[in-house]
Design an enzyme around this catalytic site. Structure first.
Site, short mmCIF file in Angstrom:
data_model
loop_
_atom_site.label_atom_id
_atom_site.label_comp_id
_atom_site.label_asym_id
_atom_site.label_seq_id
_atom_site.Cartn_x
_atom_site.Cartn_y
_atom_site.Cartn_z
N ASP A 86 0.80 -1.22 0.00
CA ASP A 86 0.00 0.00 0.00
C ASP A 86 0.84 1.27 0.00
O ASP A 86 2.02 1.29 0.35
CB ASP A 86 -0.97 0.01 1.18
CG ASP A 86 -0.27 -0.21 2.53
OD1 ASP A 86 0.79 -0.87 2.56
OD2 ASP A 86 -0.79 0.28 3.56
N GLU A 144 -0.32 -2.26 5.28
CA GLU A 144 0.62 -2.08 6.38
C GLU A 144 0.45 -0.70 6.99
O GLU A 144 0.52 -0.54 8.21
CB GLU A 144 2.06 -2.28 5.88
CG GLU A 144 3.12 -2.25 6.98
CD GLU A 144 3.56 -0.83 7.36
OE1 GLU A 144 3.96 -0.63 8.53
OE2 GLU A 144 3.48 0.08 6.51
#
Length: 413
Positions: A86, A144
């Site tokens: 991400d 994350e």
């Protein structure tokens, strides 16, 4: 388990044929198309496509956008390799020709590099599957940055649906002159807790504050008082950071709102300090709201958290030895634990050792121009992770692949 020199030599052989142009193209494409936590559909598809082409058995959609690839060549250890997918809600200011095409979203933490390293390492290991025995499990983890990705993958059966690891390995890009690979046994990254606070007031007209309970004033007192939690309640020998990352209240110049919201982040390195700081924050919030006469108790919710990351000492020593053999003895340093945090450790089943290290990436010209005399002074002066100016140097593309490949080969039969 391979000897460090043997694993290093084999790594160079296996990665010698990798195309740096292909690495750059893949990386720049990911950087140009960043995606936020749990929305990494394109990124996940790109990784899954590479793994399928290399011969991995690929499972997509784990925890929504997670990817798991499995390649087994026979009896032997099971090695898990992980990268996060991400990006962040940051407006890029690097001016790079491949800068983010998604307004307000940027790979400001280097996860695009992580995915590139992982995909290329998976390619190299697959192409040489006749020289090692065991199982490689490649994990593309979502979210994350949002804090829930690793836990979500575990909840979606990561530990039950795929071969149980003997080791879990991961790495992170970091500021610093290219060519350093910081390693540390034991504590390497801190615990992190996000806290949402809602201060309830009594709204009204800005001309009649006496008829209100102003939540902005109360929240401002909370922000100020919170600065004493670390400075006056945490011993100098202990480490803690408390940040107010968001303060939201009000809609108009002349309207006193009926609530204010704060978003806090806490970083600690010791479980007892973590408990003590959280308790102190709760006490300050409750006390200031009572002192202000708020009509209702404040909202207080710990919305997400990471545990501290503790590398297995034996495993870290083995991986660090391979990296020394590969890059030279002076390339592996111990920079001490950092206040940054990760959910990486949550991927490891109970009792499974893990190791997490760093790859420095500041362009040489930027590093040399930074003020300061030593490593730490310059480190604080160059763009770091989460900065809109964070731009890793292309020279770390191949070394970051080799760190993963060599670490895996150190364990594979």
């Amino acid at each position: 388990m391979a000897e460090p020199d043997a694993a290093a030599r084999l790594t160079v052989e296996l990665t010698a044929g990798l195309s740096t142009a292909d690495l750059a193209d893949f990386y720049q494409d990911l950087h140009r198309h960043p995606e936020l936590s749990f929305r990494e559909h394109r990124t996940a598809a790109k990784l899954a496509g590479r793994l399928k082409a290399a011969g991995y058995q690929v499972t997509e959609g784990v925890a929504g956008t997670g990817v798991v690839g499995v390649l087994s060549t026979g009896a032997g250890p099971v090695v898990w390799l992980r990268a996060d997918l991400d990006a962040l809600p940051v407006e890029e200011a690097t001016g790079l020709p491949y800068a983010s095409a998604a307004g307000g979203v940027m790979h400001a933490c280097g996860h695009d590099l992580h995915v590139t390293w992982l995909a290329a390492a998976a390619d190299a290991l697959a192409a040489a599957r006749d020289v090692w025995s065991g199982t490689v499990v490649v994990i593309g983890q979502p979210a994350e940055e949002a804090g829930g990705g690793a836990a979500a993958m575990v909840a979606d059966g990561l530990h039950e649906r795929f071969p149980r690891p003997d080791v879990l390995l991961g790495q992170h890009v970091a500021p610093g002159p290219p060519g350093l690979y910081p390693h540390r046994a034991g504590l390497v990254m801190s615990a992190s807790d996000d806290v949402d606070v809602v201060v309830h007031g009594v709204g009204g007209h800005g001309s009649r504050p006496e008829a209100t309970v102003d939540p902005i004033v109360t929240a401002a007192h909370i922000v100020t008082r919170l600065q004493t939690v670390v400075s006056r309640e945490v011993a100098a020998r202990e480490s803690a950071v408390l940040t107010v990352g968001r303060f939201e209240a009000g809609t108009e110049h002349n309207v006193i709102p009926d609530r204010a919201r704060l978003a806090l982040n806490l970083r600690t390195q010791d479980p007892s300090v973590r408990r003590r700081v959280l308790s102190a924050v709760r006490r300050v919030v409750d006390g200031e709201c009572r002192a202000a006469g708020c009509p209702a108790p404040p909202g207080f919710e710990v919305v997400s958290g990471y545990p501290a990351t503790f590398n297995d000492a034996g495993l870290d020593a083995e991986v660090a030895a391979v990296h020394r053999a590969l890059f030279g003895a002076q390339s592996v340093i111990d920079a001490g634990p950092v206040m940054g945090s990760e959910d990486f450790s949550l991927l490891a089943p109970e009792g499974v050792p893990y190791d997490y290290w760093f790859v420095t990436s500041t362009p040489a010209a930027v590093w040399e121009a930074a003020p300061g005399e030593g490593l730490l002074e310059k480190f604080d002066a160059v763009p770091g992770n989460h900065s809109p100016l964070f731009a890793p140097d292309a020279s770390v593309l191949l070394p970051g692949v080799r760190t993963l490949v060599s670490a895996a080969l150190s364990r594979l039969a």
